[in-house]
Design an enzyme around this catalytic site. Structure first.
Site, PDB file in Angstrom:
ATOM      1  N   TYR A 154      33.838  35.374  35.116  1.00 31.87           N
ATOM      2  CA  TYR A 154      34.450  36.556  34.333  1.00 31.87           C
ATOM      3  C   TYR A 154      34.050  35.958  32.860  1.00 31.87           C
ATOM      4  O   TYR A 154      33.551  36.673  32.080  1.00 31.87           O
ATOM      5  CB  TYR A 154      35.914  36.650  34.574  1.00 31.87           C
ATOM      6  CG  TYR A 154      36.616  37.615  33.402  1.00 31.87           C
ATOM      7  CD1 TYR A 154      36.350  38.915  33.703  1.00 31.87           C
ATOM      8  CD2 TYR A 154      37.453  36.931  32.562  1.00 31.87           C
ATOM      9  CE1 TYR A 154      37.004  39.813  32.827  1.00 31.87           C
ATOM     10  CE2 TYR A 154      37.940  37.653  31.721  1.00 31.87           C
ATOM     11  CZ  TYR A 154      38.004  39.221  31.569  1.00 31.87           C
ATOM     12  OH  TYR A 154      38.554  39.998  30.770  1.00 31.87           O
TER      13      TYR A 154
HETATM   14  N1  LIG Z   1      44.113  43.902  30.474  1.00 30.58           N
HETATM   15  C1  LIG Z   1      43.972  42.914  29.483  1.00 30.58           C
HETATM   16  O1  LIG Z   1      45.019  42.541  29.079  1.00 30.58           O
HETATM   17  C2  LIG Z   1      42.521  42.409  29.301  1.00 30.58           C
HETATM   18  C3  LIG Z   1      42.687  41.075  28.711  1.00 30.58           C
HETATM   19  C4  LIG Z   1      41.140  40.482  28.531  1.00 30.58           C
HETATM   20  C5  LIG Z   1      40.112  41.423  28.606  1.00 30.58           C
HETATM   21  N2  LIG Z   1      40.352  42.700  29.214  1.00 30.58           N
HETATM   22  C6  LIG Z   1      39.076  43.243  29.220  1.00 30.58           C
HETATM   23  O2  LIG Z   1      39.413  44.571  28.786  1.00 30.58           O
HETATM   24  C7  LIG Z   1      38.799  45.736  29.624  1.00 30.58           C
HETATM   25  C8  LIG Z   1      39.519  46.624  30.175  1.00 30.58           C
HETATM   26  O3  LIG Z   1      40.686  45.973  31.111  1.00 30.58           O
HETATM   27  P1  LIG Z   1      41.596  46.475  32.071  1.00 30.58           P
HETATM   28  O4  LIG Z   1      42.940  45.710  32.246  1.00 30.58           O
HETATM   29  O5  LIG Z   1      42.178  47.806  31.521  1.00 30.58           O
HETATM   30  O6  LIG Z   1      40.738  46.518  33.380  1.00 30.58           O
HETATM   31  P2  LIG Z   1      41.108  47.678  34.653  1.00 30.58           P
HETATM   32  O7  LIG Z   1      40.524  46.930  35.660  1.00 30.58           O
HETATM   33  O8  LIG Z   1      42.721  48.257  34.606  1.00 30.58           O
HETATM   34  O9  LIG Z   1      40.308  49.013  34.325  1.00 30.58           O
HETATM   35  C9  LIG Z   1      38.859  48.885  34.375  1.00 30.58           C
HETATM   36  C10 LIG Z   1      38.488  50.105  34.821  1.00 30.58           C
HETATM   37  O10 LIG Z   1      37.117  50.270  34.774  1.00 30.58           O
HETATM   38  C11 LIG Z   1      36.593  50.902  36.231  1.00 30.58           C
HETATM   39  N3  LIG Z   1      35.383  50.443  36.734  1.00 30.58           N
HETATM   40  C12 LIG Z   1      35.365  49.131  37.622  1.00 30.58           C
HETATM   41  N4  LIG Z   1      34.195  48.915  38.094  1.00 30.58           N
HETATM   42  C13 LIG Z   1      33.354  49.906  37.408  1.00 30.58           C
HETATM   43  C14 LIG Z   1      31.771  50.254  37.657  1.00 30.58           C
HETATM   44  N5  LIG Z   1      31.185  49.421  38.208  1.00 30.58           N
HETATM   45  N6  LIG Z   1      31.618  51.263  36.990  1.00 30.58           N
HETATM   46  C15 LIG Z   1      32.349  52.075  36.423  1.00 30.58           C
HETATM   47  N7  LIG Z   1      33.796  51.912  35.980  1.00 30.58           N
HETATM   48  C16 LIG Z   1      34.161  50.633  36.722  1.00 30.58           C
HETATM   49  C17 LIG Z   1      37.979  50.882  36.930  1.00 30.58           C
HETATM   50  O11 LIG Z   1      37.599  52.130  37.950  1.00 30.58           O
HETATM   51  C18 LIG Z   1      38.964  50.888  35.808  1.00 30.58           C
HETATM   52  O12 LIG Z   1      39.334  52.206  35.557  1.00 30.58           O
HETATM   53  C19 LIG Z   1      37.852  44.967  30.743  1.00 30.58           C
HETATM   54  O13 LIG Z   1      36.647  44.623  29.990  1.00 30.58           O
HETATM   55  C20 LIG Z   1      38.719  43.662  30.977  1.00 30.58           C
HETATM   56  O14 LIG Z   1      37.786  42.504  30.922  1.00 30.58           O
HETATM   57  C21 LIG Z   1      41.488  43.058  29.555  1.00 30.58           C
END
Ligand SMILES: NC(=O)c1ccc[n+]([C@@H]2O[C@H](COP(=O)([O-])OP(=O)(O)OC[C@H]3O[C@@H](n4cnc5c(N)ncnc54)[C@H](O)[C@@H]3O)[C@@H](O)[C@H]2O)c1
Length: 251
Positions: A154
């Site tokens: 990641y």
């Molecule tokens: N949640 C956090 O606190 C956090 C922290 C650091 C970074 N991030 C980054 O922020 C972004 C969103 O995080 P999140 O927690 O909302 O993630 P999440 O896993 O809750 O949501 C991800 C979304 O992407 C979709 N998805 C997954 N694979 C896919 C694909 N192959 N094609 C199309 N859609 C796809 C899923 O269906 C989902 O709706 C990500 O890039 C994550 O790495 C999040």
């Protein structure tokens, strides 16, 4: 009247989590939103929510690992809304909790194909439409800075997203396109499920923050995206904004 009236945004992974929060925040400022997600029902749910508060939205089921599907989704957005002004590369999937010596080829493929490769697919497909005023916002992670154990595939994929963000900011600045990134910390459904299964991880996460609460996907992260997508950020590019309660510091 919103600061994004007449603008069109693509938000990947906006069927849920942070993507949904960003899509809602952009739409509340007047943007029409293409809601892209591999989960077709989730994409339609977010699009329906947006229409309910009076903005325009199009749900587009798409696996962002498939470059032809990405091109088709961008073309469908342009057919419906005429252009793309704002691209948010939010979706990403990765297997975590894996020591580096056990990272598999499949783990690497998943992280790199949903992370930097999909980000480049969308940037490439949107570039002709983004010229002169376009905005790209990529999602990175504070875990890159912290070097979290078990997050090897990641973190390395997210670092590549940081690299393409800086390179594109340099290349596209003269074309009127800004390219920035957000490092979020917010209670998406995925984060909530993780913390429910492992409450000690939430305690540890909160104790590492300067502001002791989880972020909100819309009012914290979505509003940061509105700033980067809006007129107030026209002189900001190549920048990563930490919206994580002071969990990690850059510089
Ligand atoms: N949640 C956090 O606190 C956090 C922290 C650091 C970074 N991030 C980054 O922020 C972004 C969103 O995080 P999140 O927690 O909302 O993630 P999440 O896993 O809750 O949501 C991800 C979304 O992407 C979709 N998805 C997954 N694979 C896919 C694909 N192959 N094609 C199309 N859609 C796809 C899923 O269906 C989902 O709706 C990500 O890039 C994550 O790495 C999040």
């Amino acid at each position: 009247m919103g600061v994004l009236d007449q603008k069109t945004a693509i938000v990947t992974g906006s069927g849920g989590g942070i993507g949904r929060g960003i899509a809602r925040a952009l739409a509340k400022e007047g943007a029409a939103v293409a809601v892209i997600d591999v989960d077709a029902e989730a994409a339609e749910r977010t699009a329906e929510e947006i229409r309910e508060f009076g903005a325009d939205a199009l749900a587009l089921p798409c696996d962002i690992r498939d470059r032809n599907a990405v091109d088709a989704a961008v073309n469908a957005t342009v057919r419906r809304f005429d252009t793309v002004d704002i691209l948010v590369n939010n979706a990403m999937a990765a297997r975590t909790g894996v020591p580096i010596e056990h990272i598999s080829d499949d783990d690497l493929e998943l992280a790199f194909r949903t992370g930097p490769m999909a980000t480049v697919y969308f940037m490439r497909a949107c570039h002709p439409h983004l010229k002169d005023g376009g905005r790209v916002i990529n999602l990175r992670s504070g875990s890159e800075i912290q070097g979290l154990p078990g997050y090897g595939s990641y973190i390395s994929a997210k670092a590549a997203v940081g690299g393409i963000t800086r390179a594109a900011a340099r290349e596209w600045g003269q074309q009127g396109i800004t390219v920035n990134a957000i490092c979020p910390f917010a209670l998406s459904e995925a984060a909530q499920a993780h913390f429910e299964a492992r409450p000690y991880d939430l305690t540890a996460a909160l104790s590492s923050l300067s502001i002791k609460r989880t972020g909100d996907t819309e009012s914290d992260i979505g509003r940061a995206a509105v700033y980067l997508a809006g007129p107030d950020a026209s002189f900001v590019t190549g920048c990563t904004i930490m919206i994580d309660g002071g969990g990690s510091f850059l510089g």
